[in-house]
Design a protein around this motif. Structure first.
Motif, PDB file in Angstrom:
ATOM      1  N   PHE A 190       0.830  -1.191   0.000  1.00 56.29           N
ATOM      2  CA  PHE A 190       0.000   0.000   0.000  1.00 56.29           C
ATOM      3  C   PHE A 190       0.870   1.249   0.000  1.00 56.29           C
ATOM      4  O   PHE A 190       2.014   1.222   0.452  1.00 56.29           O
ATOM      5  N   ALA A 191       0.303   2.343  -0.504  1.00 58.97           N
ATOM      6  CA  ALA A 191       0.990   3.634  -0.439  1.00 58.97           C
ATOM      7  C   ALA A 191       0.734   4.258   0.930  1.00 58.97           C
ATOM      8  O   ALA A 191       0.032   3.710   1.782  1.00 58.97           O
ATOM      9  N   SER A 192       1.328   5.401   1.143  1.00 56.62           N
ATOM     10  CA  SER A 192       1.207   6.111   2.410  1.00 56.62           C
ATOM     11  C   SER A 192      -0.241   6.461   2.733  1.00 56.62           C
ATOM     12  O   SER A 192      -1.113   6.488   1.855  1.00 56.62           O
ATOM     13  N   LEU A 193      -0.500   6.765   3.999  1.00 56.71           N
ATOM     14  CA  LEU A 193      -1.824   7.245   4.379  1.00 56.71           C
ATOM     15  C   LEU A 193      -2.147   8.558   3.676  1.00 56.71           C
ATOM     16  O   LEU A 193      -3.307   8.830   3.352  1.00 56.71           O
ATOM     17  N   GLU A 194      -1.113   9.363   3.431  1.00 57.85           N
ATOM     18  CA  GLU A 194      -1.327  10.624   2.729  1.00 57.85           C
ATOM     19  C   GLU A 194      -1.851  10.384   1.324  1.00 57.85           C
ATOM     20  O   GLU A 194      -2.790  11.068   0.863  1.00 57.85           O
ATOM     21  N   ALA A 195      -1.287   9.406   0.619  1.00 61.13           N
ATOM     22  CA  ALA A 195      -1.772   9.074  -0.730  1.00 61.13           C
ATOM     23  C   ALA A 195      -3.179   8.491  -0.667  1.00 61.13           C
ATOM     24  O   ALA A 195      -4.011   8.748  -1.547  1.00 61.13           O
ATOM     25  N   GLN A 196      -3.463   7.717   0.378  1.00 59.73           N
ATOM     26  CA  GLN A 196      -4.804   7.181   0.545  1.00 59.73           C
ATOM     27  C   GLN A 196      -5.820   8.293   0.813  1.00 59.73           C
ATOM     28  O   GLN A 196      -6.969   8.212   0.380  1.00 59.73           O
ATOM     29  N   CYS A 197      -5.380   9.338   1.520  1.00 65.56           N
ATOM     30  CA  CYS A 197      -6.253  10.510   1.711  1.00 65.56           C
ATOM     31  C   CYS A 197      -6.592  11.152   0.368  1.00 65.56           C
ATOM     32  O   CYS A 197      -7.733  11.568   0.131  1.00 65.56           O
ATOM     33  N   ALA A 198      -5.610  11.253  -0.510  1.00 68.43           N
ATOM     34  CA  ALA A 198      -5.846  11.833  -1.833  1.00 68.43           C
ATOM     35  C   ALA A 198      -6.839  10.984  -2.621  1.00 68.43           C
ATOM     36  O   ALA A 198      -7.716  11.514  -3.321  1.00 68.43           O
ATOM     37  N   ALA A 199      -6.728   9.661  -2.503  1.00 70.34           N
ATOM     38  CA  ALA A 199      -7.617   8.772  -3.247  1.00 70.34           C
ATOM     39  C   ALA A 199      -9.064   8.909  -2.775  1.00 70.34           C
ATOM     40  O   ALA A 199      -9.989   9.017  -3.588  1.00 70.34           O
ATOM     41  N   ILE A 200      -9.276   8.911  -1.463  1.00 64.37           N
ATOM     42  CA  ILE A 200     -10.650   9.013  -0.959  1.00 64.37           C
ATOM     43  C   ILE A 200     -11.193  10.418  -1.183  1.00 64.37           C
ATOM     44  O   ILE A 200     -12.393  10.604  -1.399  1.00 64.37           O
TER      45      ILE A 200
END
Length: 393
Positions: A190-200
């Protein structure tokens, strides 16, 4: 307390970045992720987003979202989520600003047509095209092609929707597979939580602004949404709170409340998952068993109903279908002409497409078309297929 001390233990830290593929001296005024953000904002591909379709072709109205305004909305939601979760806001914003750089003109209609035209030669994927933009196609620096972004930003661009190792056998993903052999992006993690924030944040933004744009375009009304989960109750409560409010303000207030409700749901669900899965470090994030920044199951179910409504009433509305049909014909005709006669392309691109190898020629043609704005694509097509419009010497 310093900003670093205030960060969660699973937040990315610019000071701990894995660096850039081509080493550069650090900036005196910006950390690594802020520097990446600035490079994206100054890129040609980012500027072109101002006239690329979100749902409605960019020239159809001044107030409809374009890829640029969509990206800005995504970035601000991503920053808000990152701030609340004590993550690195610069990295979340940077990935959000970059996530649509590879979209071709005319939105998903353009992507579908380029995939069809490129099917014999490796296919087309807008996520891979974004990667190509930031690592190859942007030529702004004498030392390297691309933007030479930090490892964490490139990783976020590639993996913000989750691990992608299962995609590497697809021909369109070959560019990423080749790149990862030289610079390991850990494509199975998985990518960083920051990248996951961008996705959601992308999901939150487009679900809400598509409701807003669809009503403004007259494709459906607030009344049509009354029985849709989540948005229906919000509309009813807004009318109850403001019984004398006009329809325009009801719409805007309802959309604002819906964004807030979705953000709160993501924060609650994410905090629950972080605690339940025992996430304590950035490595825990990458080796997690699931996406951590996510909607709750009830919210996902409600969004499924809303998306079906938008698909039926907006994305496949006959007015949108007409534009999609025109857009696909424009791109198909230009693609086929450029493949047969690369000498009619602008000099730089014609030189790239002059190869006898159809794979190299098609990729150059595809890169040229994918970089077009809606307006430029319409103009080029007119010049190429209308004799009077083409005489511009």
């Amino acid at each position: 307390m310093s900003q670093t001390d205030a960060r969660a233990p699973y937040a990315e830290l610019a000071a701990n970045s894995r660096g850039r593929l081509f080493p550069e001296p650090p900036s005196r005024t910006r950390n690594a992720f802020a520097r990446d953000r600035d490079r994206i904002i100054h890129s040609t591909a980012f500027r072109r987003l101002k006239e690329k379709t979100q749902v409605f072709v960019a020239h159809e109205g001044d107030h409809f979202r374009t890829r640029l305004t969509h990206s800005l909305e995504v970035s601000q939601i991503a920053r808000s989520l990152a701030h609340a979760l004590r993550l690195d806001e610069d990295l979340a914003e940077t990935v959000a600003l970059a996530h649509d750089l590879g979209h071709p003109p005319f939105g998903h209609a353009g992507e579908d047509e380029l995939q069809l035209q490129m099917e014999p030669w490796g296919g087309f994927d807008h996520n891979v095209q974004t990667f190509r933009v930031v690592t190859k196609l942007e030529t702004r620096y004498p030392e390297f092609d691309g933007l030479n972004l930090s490892w964490e930003t490139v990783e976020g661009v590639v993996k913000h929707n989750g691990p992608v190792s299962h995609m590497l056998d697809q021909p369109s993903w070959r560019a990423i597979a080749d790149y990862a052999r030289d610079w390991d992006l850990r494509l199975d993690s998985f990518a960083s939580l920051e990248a996951q924030c961008a996705a959601i944040a992308d999901d939150i933004a487009y679900n809400n602004h598509d409701v807003d744009d669809g009503i403004q375009a007259g494709l459906f009304t607030l009344a049509d949404l009354t029985d849709i989960p989540m948005i229906g109750p919000i509309i009813r409560q807004t009318r109850k709170d403001w019984p004398d409010l006009n329809e325009r303000m009801i719409r805007l207030e309802a959309v604002r409340r819906m964004i807030g409700a979705m953000v709160e749901d993501v924060l609650t669900e994410t905090e629950r998952r972080l605690a339940e899965d025992g996430i304590r470090s950035v490595e825990d994030v990458r080796t997690a068993r699931r996406t951590l920044v996510q909607f709750s199951d009830p919210m996902l179910a409600d969004l499924g109903v809303l998306r079906k409504f938008l698909f039926d009433r907006m994305y496949r509305h006959y007015r949108v279908n007409r534009t999609r049909s025109q857009a696909r014909r424009i791109l198909a005709e230009m693609f086929q002409l450029f493949m047969a006669e690369p000498e009619v392309m602008p000099t730089e691109w014609g030189a790239r497409a002059a190869s006898e190898d159809p794979h190299k020629r098609s990729r150059a043609v595809c890169d040229y078309i994918a970089g077009m704005t809606d307006r430029y694509a319409v103009s080029e097509h007119r010049k190429l297929f209308n004799l009077d419009a083409g005489i511009d010497l």
